[in-house]
Write an enzyme that holds these catalytic residues in place. Structure first.
Site, PDB file in Angstrom:
ATOM      1  N   CYS A  53     -11.803  -8.271 -11.214  1.00 21.04           N
ATOM      2  CA  CYS A  53     -11.721  -6.863 -11.610  1.00 21.04           C
ATOM      3  C   CYS A  53     -11.002  -6.704 -12.944  1.00 21.04           C
ATOM      4  O   CYS A  53      -9.837  -7.089 -13.083  1.00 21.04           O
ATOM      5  CB  CYS A  53     -10.977  -6.084 -10.533  1.00 21.04           C
ATOM      6  SG  CYS A  53     -10.587  -4.393 -10.974  1.00 21.04           S
ATOM      7  N   CYS A 351      14.850  -5.993   3.366  1.00 22.68           N
ATOM      8  CA  CYS A 351      16.030  -5.254   3.809  1.00 22.68           C
ATOM      9  C   CYS A 351      16.499  -4.368   2.651  1.00 22.68           C
ATOM     10  O   CYS A 351      16.995  -4.871   1.633  1.00 22.68           O
ATOM     11  CB  CYS A 351      17.130  -6.231   4.225  1.00 22.68           C
ATOM     12  SG  CYS A 351      18.567  -5.429   4.964  1.00 22.68           S
TER      13      CYS A 351
END
Length: 381
Positions: A53, A351
């Site tokens: 692409c 986290c």
């Protein structure tokens, strides 16, 4: 649910590719002038590369020192002035490619190839990631004997590096004419930021790059004039950027001083609402509630980013530990850390500090300028 979500992303990528391009654009839009192989202007030289692409191959080269412009287009076929629809249907022998205009005194052809290898799967002969077909195959189209030699040496180094378990099939061939694609394809990632990001998230390209290249995915240009120092240019999403003086003390401590907020005493650790999380400063999309899980750590935890490219990973050796720090790409905000103790299918735990993010519930996505993410929360997904 994870398999359904992954399948949706792939489907949604194709949906975006077809649905959001202007109808009838092939017949109504004028293509840019054809670029001849011999084109040069002063010190400017050109390189032609095919990496699937072309939207995804423009972005890695834009705004690099020494590169004046990157054009999306087609090459490798005999038909003159092919349209996007003709190439996409496979009725021509062209591949999607980019033409890079660069100053060899500021960035070398070898540097351009190093960036190229870090943005493709050179072992895939059937296309690139979710895009299948000859028009998406990879290739290096050399424009001089010198480029050919550099390309062959570069490919040998990649093969010798053994980063890829399969044979490298990217071809090195002599360049023919390069035909720029219709205007609406040029700088697509700038004109249609959210659609481009969602497309990349569903394509699998970013996850592949991170898995293969790790911390080495951001290639350092060997010529002078390039710096990896972060810019202050933030990505504008719905005009929701913030200046540093608008941050709370905790938000400033976390994002600017690499601080950590208290566990179980932060805004989103137990948030169960549907929506997305964006950078508190720039508004760049970071995580989705669909990827959030209960980690029992006291901080928001996710199995993957919503937009892989917006998360930068860095080695963190502070406090006598070696960890992987996570930062946002545009704002350079400290977000948190990455651990390898998460649930399937990724096995990862992103986290994150609540103070580094702003939550946008589904019902406000359109109002806030993130309406292209609404489909992620449709029924049945």
């Amino acid at each position: 649910m994870d398999k359904i979500y992954a399948a949706f992303l792939i489907f949604f990528s194709y949906f975006l590719l077809v649905t959001f391009l202007p109808k009838g654009a092939d017949s109504a839009s004028k293509q840019l002038p054809v670029t001849k192989v011999s084109e040069k202007s002063g010190k400017i030289e050109t390189a032609i590369l095919a990496g699937g692409c072309f939207w995804c191959m423009e972005h890695p080269y834009e705004d690099r020192p020494g590169i004046s412009k990157v054009i999306s287009g087609f090459t490798g076929g005999k038909q003159k002035n092919p349209t996007y629809n003709q190439v996409a249907s496979g009725s021509t022998l062209h591949v999607e490619a980019v033409e890079i205009h660069y100053d060899p005194e500021k960035i070398s052809y070898n540097d351009i190839l190093e960036i190229f290898w870090r943005n493709i799967d050179p072992t895939d002969a059937g296309g690139q990631f979710v895009d299948r077909g000859k028009q998406y195959t990879t290739g290096i189209f050399y424009k001089s004997e010198q480029q050919k030699q550099i390309a062959e040496q570069s490919k040998k180094r990649i093969e010798a590096g053994k980063r890829f378990s399969k044979k490298i099939v990217t071809k090195i061939v002599q360049a023919g004419e390069f035909y720029p694609a219709e205007e609406y394809h040029q700088d697509f990632f700038k004109k249609n930021y959210i659609r481009y990001r969602v497309y990349r998230a569903g394509s699998g390209r970013d996850e592949f790059i991170t898995r293969v290249w790790g911390e080495d995915k951001e290639y350092k240009i060997s010529k002078s004039g390039f710096s990896e120092k972060k810019t202050s240019r933030f990505t504008l999403i719905g005009n929701k950027t913030r200046s540093l003086d608008q941050l709370t003390k905790m938000q400033y401590k976390v994002t600017q001083k690499n601080g950590t907020e208290p566990p179980f005493k932060n805004e989103y650790w137990d948030n169960k609402r549907a929506g997305i999380y964006v950078d508190i400063i720039s508004g760049e999309p970071l995580f989705s509630s669909k990827d959030k899980f209960k980690s029992n750590t006291g901080w928001p935890s996710f199995i993957r980013p919503l937009v892989q490219e917006n998360i930068i990973q860095k080695r963190d050796a502070t406090f006598g530990m070696v960890r992987i720090e996570l930062r946002s790409k545009s704002a350079d905000s400290h977000l948190g850390h990455l651990f390898h103790d998460g649930p399937k299918p990724t096995g990862l735990r992103f986290c994150i500090n609540s103070a580094s993010m702003r939550f946008i519930p589904v019902e406000k996505l359109k109002e806030e300028g993130y309406e292209d993410f609404l489909s992620l929360f449709s029924k049945g997904i």
